[in-house]
Scaffold this motif. Structure first.
Motif, mmCIF file in Angstrom:
data_model
loop_
_atom_site.group_PDB
_atom_site.id
_atom_site.type_symbol
_atom_site.label_atom_id
_atom_site.label_comp_id
_atom_site.label_asym_id
_atom_site.label_seq_id
_atom_site.Cartn_x
_atom_site.Cartn_y
_atom_site.Cartn_z
ATOM 1 N N LEU A 1 7.530 -5.811 -0.781
ATOM 2 C CA LEU A 1 7.034 -4.572 -2.104
ATOM 3 C C LEU A 1 6.608 -5.005 -2.738
ATOM 4 O O LEU A 1 5.446 -4.038 -3.831
ATOM 5 C CB LEU A 1 8.827 -3.580 -1.431
ATOM 6 C CG LEU A 1 9.146 -3.208 -0.347
ATOM 7 C CD1 LEU A 1 10.356 -2.045 -0.301
ATOM 8 C CD2 LEU A 1 8.728 -2.469 0.280
ATOM 9 N N ALA A 2 7.625 -6.047 -3.552
ATOM 10 C CA ALA A 2 6.806 -6.628 -5.141
ATOM 11 C C ALA A 2 5.302 -7.255 -4.511
ATOM 12 O O ALA A 2 5.003 -6.296 -6.171
ATOM 13 C CB ALA A 2 7.562 -7.371 -4.925
ATOM 14 N N ALA A 3 4.339 -7.324 -4.405
ATOM 15 C CA ALA A 3 3.040 -7.582 -3.676
ATOM 16 C C ALA A 3 2.619 -6.184 -3.818
ATOM 17 O O ALA A 3 1.409 -6.232 -4.726
ATOM 18 C CB ALA A 3 2.696 -8.200 -2.033
ATOM 19 N N LEU A 4 2.834 -5.306 -3.957
ATOM 20 C CA LEU A 4 2.024 -3.314 -3.378
ATOM 21 C C LEU A 4 2.210 -3.680 -5.115
ATOM 22 O O LEU A 4 1.147 -2.480 -4.743
ATOM 23 C CB LEU A 4 3.064 -2.689 -2.920
ATOM 24 C CG LEU A 4 3.193 -2.529 -1.365
ATOM 25 C CD1 LEU A 4 4.513 -1.264 -0.409
ATOM 26 C CD2 LEU A 4 1.824 -2.625 -0.422
ATOM 27 N N ASP A 5 2.836 -3.746 -5.823
ATOM 28 C CA ASP A 5 2.692 -2.910 -7.310
ATOM 29 C C ASP A 5 1.422 -3.438 -7.868
ATOM 30 O O ASP A 5 1.034 -3.403 -9.190
ATOM 31 C CB ASP A 5 3.478 -3.982 -8.160
ATOM 32 C CG ASP A 5 5.518 -3.012 -7.634
ATOM 33 O OD1 ASP A 5 5.483 -1.981 -6.938
ATOM 34 O OD2 ASP A 5 5.802 -4.022 -7.759
ATOM 35 N N GLU A 6 0.442 -4.955 -7.039
ATOM 36 C CA GLU A 6 -0.102 -5.139 -7.644
ATOM 37 C C GLU A 6 -1.718 -4.719 -7.405
ATOM 38 O O GLU A 6 -2.383 -4.712 -7.320
ATOM 39 C CB GLU A 6 -0.579 -6.686 -7.327
ATOM 40 C CG GLU A 6 0.170 -7.673 -8.265
ATOM 41 C CD GLU A 6 0.360 -8.766 -7.334
ATOM 42 O OE1 GLU A 6 -0.890 -9.624 -7.048
ATOM 43 O OE2 GLU A 6 1.045 -9.507 -6.868
ATOM 44 N N VAL A 7 -1.631 -3.555 -6.501
ATOM 45 C CA VAL A 7 -2.728 -2.650 -5.896
ATOM 46 C C VAL A 7 -1.890 -0.984 -6.084
ATOM 47 O O VAL A 7 -1.296 -0.585 -5.757
ATOM 48 C CB VAL A 7 -2.355 -2.676 -3.871
ATOM 49 C CG1 VAL A 7 -3.447 -2.047 -3.736
ATOM 50 C CG2 VAL A 7 -2.286 -3.887 -3.618
ATOM 51 N N PRO A 8 -3.579 -0.578 -7.060
ATOM 52 C CA PRO A 8 -3.340 0.399 -7.308
ATOM 53 C C PRO A 8 -3.805 1.530 -6.399
ATOM 54 O O PRO A 8 -5.173 1.446 -5.351
ATOM 55 C CB PRO A 8 -4.646 0.885 -8.063
ATOM 56 C CG PRO A 8 -4.815 -0.344 -8.980
ATOM 57 C CD PRO A 8 -4.894 -1.704 -7.639
ATOM 58 N N MET A 9 -3.115 2.559 -5.909
ATOM 59 C CA MET A 9 -2.982 3.408 -4.585
ATOM 60 C C MET A 9 -2.131 4.828 -5.104
ATOM 61 O O MET A 9 -1.727 4.752 -5.990
ATOM 62 C CB MET A 9 -2.428 2.856 -3.483
ATOM 63 C CG MET A 9 -0.652 2.107 -3.308
ATOM 64 S SD MET A 9 -0.446 1.604 -1.910
ATOM 65 C CE MET A 9 -1.392 0.016 -1.769
ATOM 66 N N ALA A 10 -2.616 5.511 -4.376
ATOM 67 C CA ALA A 10 -1.525 7.013 -4.006
ATOM 68 C C ALA A 10 -0.497 6.984 -3.447
ATOM 69 O O ALA A 10 -0.223 6.270 -2.977
ATOM 70 C CB ALA A 10 -2.639 7.971 -3.087
#
Length: 381
Positions: free
Chosen positions: A353-362
């Motif tokens: 989940l922490a890796a998702l913070d690096e991707v701007p997304m809706a």
């Protein structure tokens, strides 16, 4: 493309497959959102989008490989009669579709990636069933027991190569840029090689008395994490994502794969056959050095030493009784192997989940990624 805030810090169930997040990290008060994320709906959407091109790819195989593959996917019975069987959870296609949406592309842009990873995944299942001697999968006879080992090998090989063809065809049909399709092919073929590396490591572990936790995690990162990493980024790559975004999505998938495999290892020992569709004590019968076993052996206490002595005893390498296997499972649990693996699944889930913070997304797309990750670590099969 909207920029989302940090990943949810706390979540709770709102019924089967549905999740509601708390962005503050504390329990949410008041009514739930009007449209909570439904994981079954996400998986059903992936099947709806990816199954027609998947069936078309399989139908292009020469006879009898087309029939063997269709049976393996659960589309027909052994006599060729169409059935509505269980063809798998479709987690990988769902991730591929979502990864395209993560970079602002339509879900359809990720479909070739979803089909490709599903083909490679099922190549591995066909070969794994044969190598492990498994006679059941998804609550029915495995393909090699019905059609013979040679056909299972050939069909597995064919599915692996079909995955590459599907990605290259995406460029030919105009669905993706040729450069992006080539990047996607490299992503898939690298993951496939690592998957094969992982299977080779797994088989070699069966002939060793002791395997370290670190070795086990490396093997599972190859065998399971590599393809889930590819699935989590392939749609974005087909849609033209830059390397920074693709790498972050791959990290999400890699750690999700480690969480997935940790849960799978638990089910391989303690899962109920009627739920998993796999033989009871299957991993113990094959003397697999899965995470619970490796963690129990590393603990070093009395139960750990008794377990090590059992696994080193050459007299126990034949067919073992249910009573012996049950006692071994109890030793693994007593030595802390079960609890450690449950904790590792949660740790890997958090890192994903922490890796998702690096991707701007809706926000909606992010919530879908989070819900799928939750589904992976809270399941019974």
């Amino acid at each position: 493309m909207a920029t989302a805030g940090p990943a949810a810090a706390a979540r709770h169930h709102e019924g089967e497959g549905t999740y509601v997040e708390s962005r503050s990290g504390t329990a949410v008060s008041g009514p739930a959102p009007a449209e909570p994320v439904s994981v079954p709906a996400l998986l059903a959407r992936a099947r709806t989008l990816c199954t027609p091109p998947l069936r078309a790819a399989v139908a292009g195989l020469v006879a009898p490989m087309d029939t063997v593959a269709a049976y393996h996917f659960g589309w027909i019975d052994r006599d060729g009669t169409p059935v509505s069987g269980d063809s798998g959870k479709a987690v990988r296609p769902a991730l591929a579709v979502l990864s395209a949406q993560a970079v602002g592309a339509p879900a359809q842009a990720g479909v070739p990636g979803g089909v490709a990873v599903e083909l490679v995944h099922n190549f591995s299942l066909l070969h794994d069933d044969l190598m492990d001697g498994d006679e059941t999968r998804r609550h029915r006879a495995t393909a090699w027991t019905v059609f013979g080992p040679a056909q299972a090998i050939l069909v597995g090989d064919a599915l692996a190569t079909l995955g590459t063809e599907v990605l290259l065809d995406a460029a030919v049909s105009g669905g993706a840029d040729a450069v992006d399709a080539a990047r996607a092919v490299r992503l898939l073929t690298t993951a496939t090689r690592r998957l094969i590396d992982g299977q080779a490591q797994d088989l070699s572990f069966e002939h060793r008395d002791v395997v370290t936790v670190e070795e086990c995690l490396e093997m599972e990162g190859n065998k399971t994490g590599a393809l889930l990493a590819a699935a989590s980024a392939v749609g974005a790559v087909l849609a033209g994502a830059d390397d920074r975004v693709a790498d972050a999505l791959q990290r999400y998938g890699h750690h999700l794969g480690l969480a997935f495999q940790a849960v799978d290892d638990l089910l391989g020992i303690w899962g109920a056959t009627e739920v998993t569709g796999k033989p009871h004590w299957g991993d113990l019968r094959q003397r697999k050095k899965s995470l619970p076993v490796a963690a129990a052996l590393a603990e070093g206490g009395a139960a750990s030493r008794r377990l090590a002595a059992q696994l080193a005893d050459p007299q126990g390498r034949g067919e073992e009784s249910e009573q012996v296997l049950a006692a071994r499972a109890a030793l693994i649990e007593e030595a802390g192997g079960r609890a450690w693996t449950q904790g590792e699944a949660r740790r890997q889930h958090k890192t994903a989940l922490a890796a998702l913070d690096e991707v701007p997304m809706a926000d909606a797309v992010r919530e879908h990624f989070v819900a799928l990750a939750e589904f992976v670590v809270v399941r019974e099969r």
